[in-house]
Design a protein around this motif. Structure first.
Motif, mmCIF file in Angstrom:
data_model
loop_
_atom_site.group_PDB
_atom_site.id
_atom_site.type_symbol
_atom_site.label_atom_id
_atom_site.label_comp_id
_atom_site.label_asym_id
_atom_site.label_seq_id
_atom_site.Cartn_x
_atom_site.Cartn_y
_atom_site.Cartn_z
ATOM 1 N N PHE A 68 0.799 -1.222 0.000
ATOM 2 C CA PHE A 68 0.000 0.000 0.000
ATOM 3 C C PHE A 68 0.833 1.273 0.000
ATOM 4 O O PHE A 68 0.531 2.225 -0.734
ATOM 5 C CB PHE A 68 -0.944 0.009 1.206
ATOM 6 N N ALA A 69 1.878 1.322 0.827
ATOM 7 C CA ALA A 69 2.651 2.566 0.991
ATOM 8 C C ALA A 69 3.193 3.122 -0.327
ATOM 9 O O ALA A 69 3.010 4.315 -0.607
ATOM 10 C CB ALA A 69 3.783 2.357 1.998
ATOM 11 N N PRO A 70 3.872 2.317 -1.159
ATOM 12 C CA PRO A 70 4.386 2.892 -2.405
ATOM 13 C C PRO A 70 3.289 3.354 -3.356
ATOM 14 O O PRO A 70 3.445 4.368 -4.045
ATOM 15 C CB PRO A 70 5.214 1.751 -3.016
ATOM 16 N N VAL A 71 2.168 2.630 -3.380
ATOM 17 C CA VAL A 71 1.063 3.023 -4.251
ATOM 18 C C VAL A 71 0.470 4.339 -3.785
ATOM 19 O O VAL A 71 0.255 5.269 -4.575
ATOM 20 C CB VAL A 71 -0.031 1.929 -4.283
ATOM 21 N N PHE A 72 0.201 4.455 -2.491
ATOM 22 C CA PHE A 72 -0.409 5.683 -1.968
ATOM 23 C C PHE A 72 0.536 6.873 -2.084
ATOM 24 O O PHE A 72 0.144 7.946 -2.558
ATOM 25 C CB PHE A 72 -0.822 5.508 -0.511
ATOM 26 N N MET A 73 1.784 6.712 -1.647
ATOM 27 C CA MET A 73 2.715 7.841 -1.601
ATOM 28 C C MET A 73 3.050 8.368 -2.992
ATOM 29 O O MET A 73 3.437 9.519 -3.137
ATOM 30 C CB MET A 73 3.989 7.434 -0.860
ATOM 31 N N ASN A 74 2.914 7.524 -4.016
ATOM 32 C CA ASN A 74 3.177 7.956 -5.384
ATOM 33 C C ASN A 74 1.901 8.295 -6.147
ATOM 34 O O ASN A 74 1.942 8.555 -7.351
ATOM 35 C CB ASN A 74 3.938 6.863 -6.138
ATOM 36 N N SER A 75 0.762 8.290 -5.460
ATOM 37 C CA SER A 75 -0.519 8.510 -6.127
ATOM 38 C C SER A 75 -0.837 9.993 -6.288
ATOM 39 O O SER A 75 -0.288 10.852 -5.589
ATOM 40 C CB SER A 75 -1.652 7.852 -5.324
ATOM 41 N N GLY A 198 10.574 8.567 -2.100
ATOM 42 C CA GLY A 198 11.792 8.293 -2.851
ATOM 43 C C GLY A 198 13.007 8.223 -1.949
ATOM 44 O O GLY A 198 13.982 7.526 -2.239
ATOM 45 N N ALA A 199 12.963 8.949 -0.837
ATOM 46 C CA ALA A 199 14.068 8.949 0.124
ATOM 47 C C ALA A 199 13.905 7.865 1.181
ATOM 48 O O ALA A 199 14.885 7.264 1.626
ATOM 49 C CB ALA A 199 14.164 10.310 0.803
ATOM 50 N N PHE A 200 12.652 7.617 1.581
ATOM 51 C CA PHE A 200 12.379 6.657 2.659
ATOM 52 C C PHE A 200 11.400 5.593 2.162
ATOM 53 O O PHE A 200 10.187 5.768 2.258
ATOM 54 C CB PHE A 200 11.783 7.361 3.878
ATOM 55 N N SER A 201 11.905 4.501 1.632
ATOM 56 C CA SER A 201 11.030 3.428 1.159
ATOM 57 C C SER A 201 10.356 2.745 2.346
ATOM 58 O O SER A 201 10.794 2.890 3.500
ATOM 59 C CB SER A 201 11.836 2.388 0.376
ATOM 60 N N GLU A 202 9.311 1.982 2.088
ATOM 61 C CA GLU A 202 8.630 1.266 3.162
ATOM 62 C C GLU A 202 9.572 0.269 3.820
ATOM 63 O O GLU A 202 9.548 0.086 5.041
ATOM 64 C CB GLU A 202 7.391 0.553 2.610
ATOM 65 N N GLU A 203 10.421 -0.364 3.023
ATOM 66 C CA GLU A 203 11.381 -1.332 3.569
ATOM 67 C C GLU A 203 12.334 -0.653 4.544
ATOM 68 O O GLU A 203 12.614 -1.170 5.628
ATOM 69 C CB GLU A 203 12.167 -1.971 2.425
ATOM 70 N N PHE A 204 12.815 0.528 4.165
ATOM 71 C CA PHE A 204 13.700 1.299 5.034
ATOM 72 C C PHE A 204 12.981 1.703 6.316
ATOM 73 O O PHE A 204 13.525 1.586 7.418
ATOM 74 C CB PHE A 204 14.185 2.548 4.297
ATOM 75 N N MET A 205 11.737 2.163 6.174
ATOM 76 C CA MET A 205 10.967 2.619 7.332
ATOM 77 C C MET A 205 10.637 1.473 8.271
ATOM 78 O O MET A 205 10.657 1.638 9.498
ATOM 79 C CB MET A 205 9.689 3.304 6.857
ATOM 80 N N ARG A 206 10.332 0.313 7.726
ATOM 81 C CA ARG A 206 10.019 -0.851 8.571
ATOM 82 C C ARG A 206 11.235 -1.246 9.400
ATOM 83 O O ARG A 206 11.126 -1.565 10.590
ATOM 84 C CB ARG A 206 9.563 -2.026 7.712
ATOM 85 N N ASP A 207 12.404 -1.225 8.768
ATOM 86 C CA ASP A 207 13.633 -1.561 9.490
ATOM 87 C C ASP A 207 13.912 -0.527 10.577
ATOM 88 O O ASP A 207 14.267 -0.878 11.712
ATOM 89 C CB ASP A 207 14.800 -1.618 8.495
ATOM 90 N N PHE A 208 13.715 0.744 10.250
ATOM 91 C CA PHE A 208 13.916 1.823 11.218
ATOM 92 C C PHE A 208 12.944 1.684 12.378
ATOM 93 O O PHE A 208 13.320 1.852 13.546
ATOM 94 C CB PHE A 208 13.722 3.174 10.522
ATOM 95 N N TYR A 209 11.690 1.370 12.072
ATOM 96 C CA TYR A 209 10.651 1.212 13.092
ATOM 97 C C TYR A 209 11.004 0.082 14.061
ATOM 98 O O TYR A 209 10.785 0.200 15.268
ATOM 99 C CB TYR A 209 9.316 0.925 12.419
ATOM 100 N N GLY A 210 11.561 -0.996 13.510
ATOM 101 C CA GLY A 210 11.932 -2.141 14.344
ATOM 102 C C GLY A 210 13.043 -1.821 15.322
ATOM 103 O O GLY A 210 13.147 -2.448 16.381
#
Length: 248
Positions: A68-75, A198-210
């Motif tokens: 969802f995140a990439p679809v929404f953030m680029n919508s 573009g700077a903070f992908s969902e994968e990056f954010m998930r790792d940061f959140y963890g």
């Protein structure tokens, strides 16, 4: 069929964008230079909370944040939110938002989720030489069927055990945090959703959140600037690390 590629997903950040993002995040050496970062207002917090609710609604629909995140953030809908915030009166008075009925849509976050995913499904199925906008218009004009109705295609979460309940709670917490912090980054530096993603992908954010540790009593609205500060520090280092003596 060839999926319509979104430049924000397929292209790396340009050198100029990197420069602007770096300027927005670094404290200037010259004290007379005004930092782009600003103090948050109640209006900022309301927009952050709204986007957090939209991301939570995606969990209700059985959507993973990685989807969802990439679809929404680029919508384009996210772009409308970006634009509307910059207007003095916000969405309730912005002509473009009212034309697109955004204030009405945002009263139901689940409708936003369904609409964004429905539009993405149409655009992703556009063939070579076909106009994505015309494909959307065509879909809107077609007779409604169970297959073409976004609400009908939604897959609500079904819980079977206590483990599922705990996982759902964790998913809700992360989704709200993700939507909230993405919007916070947009507002702090006056950047578009596409640029921030573009700077903070969902994968990056998930790792940061963890790896994030703020304490059990931490309130997101109060901690958001600190969280963004940590993200910004990581981003500046990431964008300007040197390899073989050259900027990347």
């Amino acid at each position: 069929m060839i999926s319509a590629k979104n430049p924000a997903r397929s292209r790396p950040l340009s050198r100029n964008v990197k420069r602007l993002m770096k300027m927005a995040r670094e404290s200037p050496i010259n004290p007379d230079v005004e930092k782009i970062e600003r103090e948050f207002t109640e209006r900022d917090l309301a927009y952050c909370d709204m986007q957090g609710s939209i991301f939570m609604a995606a969990v209700d629909r059985g959507l993973a944040m990685s989807e969802f995140a990439p679809v929404f953030m680029n919508s384009q809908l996210a772009g409308v939110i970006d634009y509307s915030f910059s207007c003095a009166g916000g969405m309730e008075e912005d002509d473009i938002s009212n034309y697109l009925r955004m204030p009405v849509l945002l009263k139901s976050p689940s409708v936003i989720v369904d609409t964004v995913m429905w539009l993405n499904e149409i655009v992703s199925g556009v063939g070579t030489g076909e106009n994505p906008n015309m494909a959307i218009v065509k879909a809107l004009n077609e007779e409604e069927t169970e297959e073409s109705d976004p609400q009908a295609r939604a897959s609500p979460v079904i819980l079977d055990s206590e483990t599922d309940v705990k996982k759902l709670a964790d998913d809700y917490e992360y989704a709200y945090w993700l939507g909230y912090i993405y919007r916070c980054e947009c507002h702090l530096h006056d950047e578009s959703s596409r640029m921030v993603y573009g700077a903070f992908s969902e994968e990056f954010m998930r790792d940061f959140y963890g790896k994030l540790s703020l304490g059990q009593d931490a309130v997101l609205a109060e901690c958001a600037p600190e969280i963004c500060g940590r993200l910004d520090a990581l981003l500046v280092g990431k964008l300007w690390k040197k390899k073989d003596g050259k900027e990347q």
